[in-house]
Each structure stands twice: as structure tokens, then as C-alpha cells.
Design a protein around this motif. Structure first.
Motif, PDB file in Angstrom:
ATOM      1  N   THR A   1       0.851  -1.188   0.000  1.00 24.72           N
ATOM      2  CA  THR A   1       0.000   0.000   0.000  1.00 24.72           C
ATOM      3  C   THR A   1       0.889   1.240   0.000  1.00 24.72           C
ATOM      4  O   THR A   1       2.097   1.137  -0.051  1.00 24.72           O
ATOM      5  N   TRP A   2       0.276   2.396   0.046  1.00 30.93           N
ATOM      6  CA  TRP A   2       1.061   3.617   0.215  1.00 30.93           C
ATOM      7  C   TRP A   2       0.265   4.666   0.965  1.00 30.93           C
ATOM      8  O   TRP A   2      -0.934   4.523   1.166  1.00 30.93           O
ATOM      9  N   THR A   3       0.976   5.701   1.398  1.00 28.49           N
ATOM     10  CA  THR A   3       0.331   6.731   2.201  1.00 28.49           C
ATOM     11  C   THR A   3      -0.744   7.444   1.391  1.00 28.49           C
ATOM     12  O   THR A   3      -0.511   7.822   0.258  1.00 28.49           O
ATOM     13  N   THR A   4      -1.908   7.609   2.009  1.00 24.87           N
ATOM     14  CA  THR A   4      -2.957   8.382   1.372  1.00 24.87           C
ATOM     15  C   THR A   4      -2.716   9.847   1.715  1.00 24.87           C
ATOM     16  O   THR A   4      -2.620  10.199   2.878  1.00 24.87           O
TER      17      THR A   4
END
Lengths: 269, 596
Positions: A230-233
Motif C-alpha cells: 500500500t502507500w500513504t494516502t
């Protein structure tokens, strides 16, 4: 493809999910009714939305003009192919004239009306989807995908594709110029000739794309892509009071449309 | 911070290793330059440092690489990225986001840094590379220099401890280059980063780096302080690294035994002092300023020594009076934008060697594309060898005007070098034996004969550049336009290319060269045109142009080192501007006896 149109109207500020709900609601309403008069009303409200966000009219025209032959052929095809039995109303079942002698292939009133409905529906769809894409940034769309549990790779691919369209187009122009400077003529005769004259463009473009893809994959690894799944929103999307009000309005509109269609039996042909 | 032990690496399908037994350790906080000619293994080494070799690129690797105590072979590239940031050559393929902000955020987002902190980091790293306020700009609209700085910002946002940059300035104009170097110096001072910079050029690096490492054919051949390396000219020449122009003068003095090795000057003040000191001792006519007459005498002498080299540097040929290019009131604007060219009037005689210089976006390439009809004037007209570009098609003009573009990969599409050269000839209607003859001639002329039936993409960048030139030369153009012929080439490559251009020029071809390399312009061009904001701001001999400091500064250009030195020595030289080391040596008595 239409790009994001910066602005600060209510539609711009709405949550992407609200907008998606509205979009779907709009489609449902549009498919409920067959009567062109109702469709005209729907088209009008779509037009109002478009005016509200100050849509660039020239772009819309640019999209419409190539559709004109399609519009005409749709009306003709529906006019002749919809048999009278398919319509509920007597007025729609009336046959205007026959294309061939011996009462074969009749053109029904309902068929032409149906064709008009299809066209109006098509145009309002185009306007509404433009309103959606013009007021929603790519970042918002990726957020939407994420909320809908679409894998991150998919939205990543989408972003990258859009990012590299101008780059590849620039490459194409550079290659075209380089080959023109060597005297390439692009007006060879026949299919083989014209394919042959595009090889000097296609091959370097293909090779350059592969080389670019290679260094892009290095650059992405360099920046830590794929370390986690995932990655930072960056910007959390949240519902606001305006979103709840809009959703209530959409719900109301849908309810009303269902009542008119099935309660009052209006809007059919 | 960086430790390499017996590192040897061979690319898949390669017979020779690209790196051979490299042993190296670098300490924290050092700014180190990695030099070497093309193919020496510089890029390969940088890819080994962050694990792209062997994790993405396969091949045979032996030895060990440790970064801040971590074994690179056993740590994922992505997690090494936090420690070691690698900026690759082409910024275009390193920019991942559509907007500047989106791109800078890409790295930290992958590391799941909280959004608040990412925002801070974006602003910080953009400020470091001096792109503050660019947050919402679209990346595709940035200039080359801005893209390069954004690529650095994207890596800085991950806050690495080590920064490795692979030729970050090779495609930039002088202003863009100095901005990158200023950024790196600031980074090193403020953030105490360890920096490893891979580069070709040496002039700007000299006073900025602590240490220099030289690779040659995959071997680490030299390590030490920059001044020691730059004074050792035989070694530089052997390894294909460009020496500083002033050091070439100093080396001659050293060879004559007038000064010691440590006295070889590396900057302009030192060279000035040295010349002033030596002139009374060994000068031709000590104390007397050299006059124009003597300059001519000397230049005739030089002609004998260097053949065509200096001929007609001052006087353009008057014998052939055919105009190669005639431009009247040329204005050009891209679709509805502001004019890219404004009121250009220009005539170029047959057989001239002209250089177009100016900042990126000054309109050099836009002007050059009018010479073969790729662009057509919005108003005014362009007449090439008697043909009006409005009336004659580009494919027809191609027989008279050759245009070599910057990137050879945009045109190569054939399976062999020979076929690639035949392409232009076929377009021009040549067939059979005439075509074969011309191809054979050009292969011979450009030294590509050994590669005749080799696939062009299996060759190095320098050879591919040569193929691009050769594929134009087969058409025997009367006018040759070369856009940045030496981008990304090492010093040896530059010299080969320039020797070829010089040869064509003496055979009578009109040459128009676009270049950022002021040393080359001063050395080879007979006429220089400075462009700024779509206009010609100055037109004259290199001597005239490079002594006009005001116009140069306005156009964000800098005169070559030797021209600056000449200006410093104004009281001795008078109005003369020297562009070559040999000209300075002519001032000294023993200089006259060279070659005897």
C-alpha cells in the motif's frame, strides 16, 4: 480525453463518492424513461450542470461533431426495426410508411421516437460523464479506487499511463522530424506503401518506449515502489454536510423518477 | 558509508566484465566525483551501489557491496533507497507524477511516511533544489533543468544519507549546469550528505569535490584530490578525460622545465599570475604588447603546423559568393503562443562554420528547423541554396540540407548499419551501384566500416551518434546542421566527432552547429550567433563574441576559460582574444621552436 478543469463550484467540492452516486443515479433515471420528452428534460438538467461548472463549449462541440452520422443512422435503424408490438401505446404503434412494397419493413412512429430517445440519452451521458471527469482530479479517482478495494497496481498503472501520454507524443514528434530530415515521404501509394513508410516511425518509437520502460522500472524501484503493498494516502476524502444533502437530493430524485415511471405509468412509449 | 570489496560484474551476454576487482571505501560526508570515459563502468558501478545490479539486472556478480553496513546483495532495492538515493541519467523517465508535488511525494508514500510529514518533506526538498512554489505545476511543462532538479528532489524527499548522481548535467545548458552544482554544494553543506557524482566535465567540479575516483575499462585506476589528477595531463589523456584548458598551457611550461608540477595552474587567476611571471623571463618580446601584425604572422605559422585548424578564423572565405542561407524578417510562433522567433535577418555564405549558442529555449533549434523546412515561417521567408522553404518539400530539401539530431535513437530503425545508411539514399531515389558506392565511402570516412553489418543498437552511444551523422552524410549535403553533436560523449568521442566535422568543413560543407560547449565553439567555429528570447543578440567571430561579457551574461552564457584568461591579460595582449592553448604558447620564445 477531457482533463481536470480547476474550479470551485459545489460540484468540484463534493466528495468523489457522492459524485459517483449521482452519476449512477443519473444513468438509472435516464434508462427508466423511453419518451423523448422526458429525455429532453433529463438532457436539460445535464446541460444546466454543465453550464454551472463552465464547461468549455468548444471541447463539447469537438466531441459531438463526429457523432452526427451515428445519430442519423440510429434514428433510421430504430425507425425501421422496432415492430409495432413492442410499444404499449396505440399512438406509437402507428405505421408511417413502408420502405418496400407489399407492407414490408414499416417505419413506426414509436421507432423514430425511440431513436430520438437513444440520441438524447447518449448526449446527456456524454455531458454528465464530462461533468464528472472535469470536476474530479486524478488523485480523487485513485482514492475512489482505493476505497472500492481496487488493487493499488491498477490505479498506479492508470496514473502512469496518463502521465506518459505527453512524453510519448513528444517522442513521436521528434522521431517524425528526424525521419523527415532524411527525406522520408509519407505519401506512398497503396496499403503496403503506406505501412512501409510508417515503419521508420514505428520501429524507433517502439524501441524508445522499451528503453523508457526499462529506465522507468529502475526509477520506480529507486523510489521504493513495491516495498509495501500500500502507500500513504495524501488527502483523506471525507463526507461533508453538503455530501449528505446532495445524497438525500439524489435519493429523492430517484424515488420521484420511480414513482412517475411505475406509479403513474408515464414516460413510456 | 560505501564499501566495495573485489567487485566484479559482467552483463548478461557480455564477454568482458564491465567492472573488475573494484575495492573502494568512502567515508560519510564526502563529496566525491567519479570520472572516466564512456564505457568505463561508471553507470554500472552506480547501479551496483543500490542493488539494481544484481536484483533487477542479472549477470555475473562477485565480490561484496556494503552500504552503511548493509549487504546490498541481501537487502531489497526498495529498502536501500532509504539509505542511498540514486538519480539516473534521463530525468524524463524518473518523473513519475503528473504534478511536481505528486512526483516528490512518490518516494515517501511508498515508505508509508505519514501524510503530514510528506507535505513537509515536499516543501523542504523542493526548496533545496530551488523549485519552491512549483508544487502544482505539471511535470511535463518543466524545462530540462527543472526536470533534472525535480528528479533530485524526488530522491531527497526519501531523506537518504548517500546521494549518487549519474551524469545529472549532461543535457543542460551552462546555467542549468551551474544550478545543479550549486544545489549539490548546498546539500553537502547543510545536510551533511555523502555525495558521489558521476560526470564527464571537470571544469566546474574542481573546487567543489573532496576527492576524485577514475574508472578506466572497468578498473579503478586513480583516487585522490582533484588538483593532483588535473595536473597530470598524460594520465587524463590516456583515460579520455578532458583536461582544464589552462592546465594545458601549464603542462607545456612544465615540460620545458620552467615550473614544477605543483605550479601548473588550475584556474584563471593562477594562470594569469604564471603568465605574467614567465613572460619577462621567456617571452618572445618581453614587455612589448603583441600587435595584430604579429598575430597574423603567428597564425600563418600555425596553419603550417595544424593544417586547416586555424585557417580563415579571422577572414571568412571570399572566393565563393553563393549564399547558403538567406533569411528575411523571419517570425515564427507555435500555435497561438507568443513568437518563438522574432524578426530574424541572417545570411550565411557557402562554406562557413557557424555556431548557434544561447540558453535552452532561446530559439536555436526552432531557427535551425527552418533551414530544412521542418518548420515554416509564420511570416518572412527562408531561402536555402536558392530554394524557398515555403515552396520546396522537406524530403526534397533533405538532399541539400543535412540535419543531425541530438538523439540518434530517434532515427535508427534498420537491422544493420549499412541498411541504415541506405535509407536516406533510397528516399532520394538512388539505387544499385551508386548507392553501394556512397555507403562504402561514408562508412570508410566515418570509421564505421568494421560495424557494417552489425545491429546499430548493439553499439555504444558514441557509435550510434556517428551512425546518425553518417546516415546524413551519404546524401552529400551542402549544408550540415548538427544539434548538440557531442551530448553525453566523453572527451575522446567529442574529439573524434569534431575532427570529422572539421574535415567536412574543409571539404567545403557549410556547417551550422548548435552547442552548449563553449570550448568547442571557440575552438572550431569561425562565426558565432548568440540567440536570446527568439532574437539574434550578437553575431561575430568567436573572439568578438567571447570578449563581450555583457551580452554573454545577459544570455546566461559564460566565455571559455582561455577567453576569460585573455581578457584578464588585456594589458599584455591588447584587444586579442585567444581561444587555444597553443596561441598562448606562441607568446613564449620556445613556443616558436615547437615541432622543429
Amino acid at each position: 480525453m477531457l482533463e481536470y478543469l480547476p474550479g470551485d463550484t459545489l460540484i468540484h467540492r463534493l466528495d468523489v463518492r457522492t459524485k459517483m452516486l449521482g452519476f449512477i443515479g443519473f444513468i438509472i433515471i435516464s434508462f427508466l424513461f423511453q419518451d423523448p420528452l422526458f429525455q429532453l428534460g433529463i438532457l436539460l438538467s445535464a446541460g444546466l450542470l454543465a453550464l454551472w461548472i463552465k464547461i468549455p463549449l468548444r471541447k463539447i462541440w469537438g466531441m459531438m461533431i463526429p457523432l452526427i452520422p451515428i445519430i442519423i443512422s440510429i434514428i433510421l435503424i430504430t425507425g425501421f426495426t422496432f415492430a409495432p408490438e413492442r410499444f404499449e401505446r396505440v399512438s406509437s404503434q402507428a405505421i408511417l410508411f413502408y420502405a418496400l412494397p407489399g407492407e414490408r419493413i414499416g417505419a413506426t412512429v414509436g421507432g423514430f421516437l425511440m431513436g430520438t430517445t437513444f440520441i438524447l440519452r447518449l448526449i446527456s451521458m456524454m455531458i454528465v460523464s464530462s461533468v464528472l471527469t472535469l470536476t474530479t482530479s486524478l488523485e480523487d479517482f485513485t482514492q475512489f479506487f482505493q476505497k472500492m478495494k481496487v488493487p493499488a497496481e491498477v490505479s498506479m498503472m492508470l496514473t502512469m499511463a496518463i502521465r506518459f501520454i505527453p512524453t510519448l507524443d513528444k517522442k513521436r514528434r521528434q522521431i517524425l522530424e528526424a525521419q523527415k530530415a532524411r527525406g522520408t515521404k509519407f505519401k506512398e501509394k497503396g496499403i503496403i506503401g503506406s505501412i512501409g513508410s510508417y515503419l521508420p516511425i514505428m520501429i524507433p518509437l517502439f524501441i524508445n518506449s522499451i528503453m523508457m520502460a526499462n529506465s522507468l522500472s529502475m526509477a520506480m524501484l529507486n523510489r521504493g515502489y513495491g516495498l509495501t503493498r500500500t502507500w500513504t494516502t495524501m488527502r483523506q476524502i471525507t463526507f461533508n454536510s453538503r455530501d449528505y444533502w446532495t445524497m438525500a437530493f439524489i435519493g429523492l430524485g430517484l424515488g420521484l423518477a420511480f414513482y412517475i415511471r411505475f406509479g403513474l405509468q408515464l414516460g413510456v412509449l | 558509508m560505501i564499501e566495495l570489496e573485489d567487485l566484479t560484474y559482467t552483463y548478461p551476454n557480455a564477454s568482458e566484465p564491465s567492472l573488475k576487482n573494484i575495492n573502494l571505501s568512502l567515508e560519510k560526508g564526502k563529496f566525491v566525483a567519479l570520472l572516466g570515459s564512456t564505457g568505463a563502468g561508471k553507470t554500472t558501478l552506480s547501479l551496483c551501489l543500490n542493488g539494481l545490479i544484481p536484483q533487477l539486472l542479472e549477470g555475473k556478480l562477485s565480490g561484496r557491496v556494503r552500504i552503511a553496513g548493509k549487504d546490498v546483495g541481501k537487502t531489497a532495492v526498495q529498502s536501500l533507497a532509504k539509505l542511498l538515493g540514486l538519480v539516473l541519467q534521463d530525468p524524463e523517465t524518473q518523473i513519475i507524477g503528473r504534478s511536481v508535488e505528486e512526483d516528490t511525494a512518490f518516494g515517501p508514500r511508498n515508505f508509508l511516511v505519514p501524510a503530514k510529514e510528506i507535505e513537509q518533506r515536499i516543501d523542504q526538498s523542493l526548496a533545496t533544489v530551488r523549485l519552491t512554489g512549483y508544487n502544482q505545476r505539471l511535470t511535463e511543462e518543466l524545462s530540462g533543468g527543472e526536470k533534472q532538479r525535480l528528479a533530485i528532489a524526488g530522491v531527497l524527499a526519501m531523506e537518504p544519507e548517500i546521494l549518487v548522481l549519474d551524469e545529472p548535467t549532461s543535457e543542460l545548458d551552462p546555467l542549468g549546469r551551474s544550478e545543479i552544482y550549486a544545489t549539490l554544494t548546498a546539500l553537502r553543506e547543510k545536510n551533511n550528505l555523502t555525495i558521489l557524482l558521476v560526470d564527464h566535465s571537470t571544469e566546474e567540479l574542481m573546487d567543489k569535490v573532496d576527492e576524485v575516483i577514475v574508472l578506466n575499462h572497468g578498473e579503478l585506476v586513480w583516487r585522490g584530490v582533484p588538483s593532483d589528477l588535473l595536473r597530470n595531463l598524460p594520465l587524463l589523456r590516456q583515460w579520455g578525460i578532458k583536461p582544464l584548458p589552462v592546465s594545458e598551457i601549464g603542462w607545456e611550461f612544465y615540460e620545458k622545465g620552467w615550473i614544477s608540477l605543483a605550479e601548473i595552474p588550475l584556474d584563471i587567476p593562477a594562470a594569469e599570475g604564471l603568465i605574467r611571471e614567465l613572460l619577462p623571463l621567456y617571452g618572445n618580446r618581453p614587455g612589448i604588447p603583441l600587435e595584430g601584425v604579429k598575430y597574423l604572422e603567428k597564425s600563418q605559422h600555425e596553419v603550417q603546423q595544424h593544417g586547416e585548424n586555424l585557417r580563415s578564423k579571422r577572414e571568412p572565405r571570399l572566393s565563393e559568393k553563393v549564399l547558403a542561407v538567406e533569411i528575411k524578417d523571419l517570425t515564427y510562433r507555435y500555435n497561438s503562443g507568443s513568437p518563438a522567433l522574432r524578426g530574424i535577418n541572417l545570411t550565411i555564405d557557402s562554406g562557413e562554420f557557424l555556431a548557434l549558442i544561447g540558453q535552452n529555449g532561446a530559439g536555436k533549434t526552432t531557427l535551425a528547423k527552418h533551414f530544412n523546412g521542418l518548420l515554416q515561417p509564420t511570416s518572412g521567408e527562408v531561402i536555402i541554396e536558392g530554394m524557398n522553404t515555403l515552396k520546396v518539400d522537406t524530403s526534397e530539401l533533405a538532399k541539400t540540407v543535412g540535419y543531425v539530431f541530438q538523439n540518434p535513437d530517434h532515427q535508427i530503425f534498420s537491422a544493420t548499419v549499412e541498411k541504415e545508411l541506405e535509407f536516406g539514399l533510397k528516399n532520394a531515389g538512388y539505387r544499385g551501384s551508386e548507392m553501394k558506392k556512397r555507403v562504402a565511402e561514408v562508412l570508410e570516412y566515418t570509421g564505421l566500416e568494421p560495424y557494417r553489418s552489425v545491429h546499430p543498437f548493439s553499439l555504444g552511444k558514441g557509435e550510434r551518434q556517428m551512425i546518425a551523422v553518417a546516415s546524413i552524410l551519404v546524401l552529400k549535403p551542402k549544408l550540415l546542421i548538427i544539434d548538440e553533436p557531442t551530448t553525453g560523449s566523453d572527451w575522446t568521442g567529442v574529439q573524434t566527432m569534431m575532427a570529422l566535422i572539421e574535415k567536412l568543413h574543409s571539404a567545403g560543407t557549410t556547417i551550422i552547429m548548435i552547442s552548449h560547449d563553449m570550448d568547442l565553439v571557440a575552438q572550431y567555429a569561425k562565426r558565432v550567433i548568440v540567440m536570446k528570447d527568439g532574437e539574434i543578440s550578437l553575431d561575430g567571430t568567436p573572439q568578438e563574441i567571447f570578449s563581450n561579457e555583457e551580452v554573454l551574461r545577459e544570455s546566461f552564457l559564460a566565455a571559455p576559460q582561455l577567453c576569460k584568461l585573455s581578457l584578464q591579460l588585456k594589458d599584455v595582449l591588447g584587444p586579442q582574444i585567444f581561444v587555444e592553448a597553443s596561441e598562448f604558447l606562441g607568446m613564449f620564445e620556445s613556443g616558436e621552436q615547437r615541432g622543429c
